[in-house]
Design a protein around this motif. Structure first.
Motif, PDB file in Angstrom:
ATOM      1  N   THR A 150      37.120  32.406  43.793  1.00 16.11           N
ATOM      2  CA  THR A 150      36.815  33.827  43.634  1.00 16.11           C
ATOM      3  C   THR A 150      36.900  34.577  44.961  1.00 16.11           C
ATOM      4  O   THR A 150      36.379  34.117  45.982  1.00 16.11           O
ATOM      5  N   LYS A 189      42.818  39.234  35.804  1.00 19.36           N
ATOM      6  CA  LYS A 189      42.496  38.377  34.667  1.00 19.36           C
ATOM      7  C   LYS A 189      41.014  38.027  34.598  1.00 19.36           C
ATOM      8  O   LYS A 189      40.589  37.279  33.711  1.00 19.36           O
ATOM      9  N   ASP A 190      40.227  38.535  35.554  1.00 12.43           N
ATOM     10  CA  ASP A 190      38.798  38.239  35.562  1.00 12.43           C
ATOM     11  C   ASP A 190      38.071  39.382  36.259  1.00 12.43           C
ATOM     12  O   ASP A 190      38.675  40.398  36.602  1.00 12.43           O
ATOM     13  N   LYS A 245      37.223  43.565  34.007  1.00 12.81           N
ATOM     14  CA  LYS A 245      38.523  43.158  34.551  1.00 12.81           C
ATOM     15  C   LYS A 245      39.429  44.338  34.899  1.00 12.81           C
ATOM     16  O   LYS A 245      40.610  44.153  35.164  1.00 12.81           O
ATOM     17  N   ARG A 272      37.686  37.746  40.634  1.00 12.54           N
ATOM     18  CA  ARG A 272      37.313  36.359  40.384  1.00 12.54           C
ATOM     19  C   ARG A 272      38.528  35.533  39.955  1.00 12.54           C
ATOM     20  O   ARG A 272      38.458  34.302  39.903  1.00 12.54           O
ATOM     21  N   ASP A 273      39.648  36.180  39.667  1.00 10.27           N
ATOM     22  CA  ASP A 273      40.856  35.437  39.291  1.00 10.27           C
ATOM     23  C   ASP A 273      41.589  34.880  40.518  1.00 10.27           C
ATOM     24  O   ASP A 273      42.729  34.433  40.415  1.00 10.27           O
TER      25      ASP A 273
END
Length: 492
Positions: free
Chosen positions: A104, A60-61, A40, A80-81
């Protein structure tokens, strides 16, 4: 083939990510290398061994893509967030968040003038953004499955994209229409890019292939099948004469596009290679993998005498202008397999690794309370680390990092408890605030979609008004002769 002294060599090994490294990009000045990771975070490595590296926290991802602006003063990252961030690649680490995608975001790319940004997403769309106004402009929607990658052409007039619908699409940015579709893939198309002249596009696939198309004739001119697993990424050399590719077979391969053959196979990663990229000058390239490593290689291509190289291929190319992929013969599709005379390079990574740089971690601080220091949580953290010289040193470092992580976790809990006491915020209230923030994000995405639909409606309305005005003008032109005839009347 190049001599042994001219073979690519491994210059540095960067270790700092805690998970796979699926993306990388060199700054135009060649002073920095940016990487994104499944941990991340975005890391910006200074190529001066004595300089510090920066770790940017905010996503966050998983971070899926990174790209420097042409000026080098901005760094874009996708995640991906469902967001895209624009960072200033320095110790301040300021970032702006773009939200419009509903799934995503797989790819991000600046136009050559730095004015626009294109993103590709699992929501099956491409989105164009204004960098200066930091605003979403319009979407391109014709893919029927996840879109893996999108790239501007060197002149910015075209966009190439590919995805899990097993197609590569070519778009006109002025008409906002898909003008061509390339198929013939046995699986998802994983990556796409233009060559330096913009006359050809290359694409890779999960079917282990690399294909190069001439977009002027819409013909497949080269087809390589040199990897034994999915080809995840590739990068053109600035000269247009070479291409590097990374694959899930754990290798990096270098292709000579003039001769149409594989010339090097590089071993160094201990797992799938997820990212490869040439520097702007072409004298360096980097690779990132599922083994958490970022390897930087030095090439011999910049030292080659291209005039001498072209003279050896005088039957294939003309010396002026410089050759591009359309000059390669045969022009009909032809398949290239691995060859036994390929040079294989298998460096011992740990023996040539330089000392790891100091890492300055730049993150988002949710509160800034007087008397509370967040250096151990998400603020600025200087963490010196030493190089790995042996297995015992590696074990010691791993244990030291584990103890450091445990200490940070304990410190993090203590700081959050202290924040709760100072702010007087119960846990339930904090959860409610987080829920409100999430709902605001959803509302922002909804507004972006409504803006796009409103723009389309305005375009349709304008088109209807133009058509109505044209019909009215034609009716007036038809009525004028009738009135003239009526005014003249019958002769008495």
């Amino acid at each position: 083939m190049a001599s042994v002294l001219e073979d690519p060599t491994l210059e540095r090994c960067f270790k700092g990510h805690r998970d796979a490294v699926p993306c990388a990009d060199f700054s135009p000045s060649k002073k920095q290398l940016a990487t994104g990771s499944s941990d991340k975070t975005v890391m910006v490595w200074n190529l001066n061994p004595k300089a510090r590296a920066f770790r940017f926290e905010g996503h966050k991802d998983v971070v899926t893509a990174v790209h420097f602006s042409p000026s080098g003063d901005l760094l874009a990252s996708a995640s991906r967030d469902k967001t895209v961030r624009l960072w200033t690649p320095n110790i301040k680490g300021d970032s702006t968040v773009f939200t419009a995608h509903t799934a995503t975001v797989r790819s991000v790319n600046f136009s050559s003038d730095g004015q626009r940004l294109i993103t590709a997403s699992d929501d099956k769309s491409l989105k164009i953004w204004s960098v200066h106004r930091q605003k979403f402009i319009y979407s391109l929607n014709q893919h029927t499955n996840w879109v893996r990658c999108a790239r501007f052409s060197p002149d910015g007039r075209l966009v190439a994209s590919c995805g899990d619908d097993r197609t590569v699409r070519l778009w006109d940015t002025s008409s906002r229409q898909c003008i061509n579709t390339f198929t013939d893939y046995g699986g998802p198309a994983t990556f796409v890019d233009f060559n330096a002249s913009g006359t050809c596009i290359a694409s890779s696939g999960a079917d282990n292939t690399l294909k190069i198309w001439d977009i002027r004739t819409n013909k497949l001119i080269q087809h390589y099948q040199v990897h034994s697993a999915s080809v995840n990424c590739f990068s053109f050399h600035p000269s247009g004469n070479y291409l590097i590719s990374g694959s899930s077979d754990s290798t990096v391969k270098i292709l000579d596009l003039l001769e149409g053959r594989l010339i090097y196979t590089l071993y160094g990663h201990k797992g799938p290679v997820l990212a490869v990229v040439f520097s702007r000058e072409g004298d360096l390239f980097a690779s990132g993998g599922a083994d958490l490593q970022v390897l930087m290689w030095k090439t011999n291509f910049d030292a080659l005498n291209y005039r001498e190289l072209l003279s050896r291929h005088s039957r294939r190319v003309t010396p002026d202008p410089p050759p591009h992929l359309n000059d390669i013969y045969p022009r009909s599709p032809h398949l290239h397999h691995t060859q036994n005379e390929t040079v294989e390079i298998n460096p011992v990574v740990t023996n040539i690794q330089s000392a790891d740089p100091h890492v300055v971690e730049v993150g988002e601080v949710p509160y800034n309370m007087p008397g509370v220091t967040l250096r151990g949580v998400t603020g600025f953290r200087d963490r010196p680390s030493t190089g790995i010289a042996s297995a015992s040193a590696c074990t010691y470092r791993q244990e030291e990092e584990r103890e450091e992580d445990e200490e940070k976790e304990r410190l993090g809990h203590g700081v959050m408890d202290l924040l709760d006491e100072r702010c007087g915020l119960p846990t339930a209230f904090r959860s409610t605030l987080e829920h409100i923030v999430q709902q605001l994000d959803i509302l922002t995405q909804t507004v972006a979609v409504l803006e796009e639909r409103l723009t389309l409606t305005e375009d349709k309305l304008k088109e209807c008004l133009d058509n109505q005005a044209l019909i009215l003008q034609q009716a007036l032109q038809t009525d004028e002769p009738s009135e003239q005839r009526g005014a003249e009347g019958p002769a008495v």
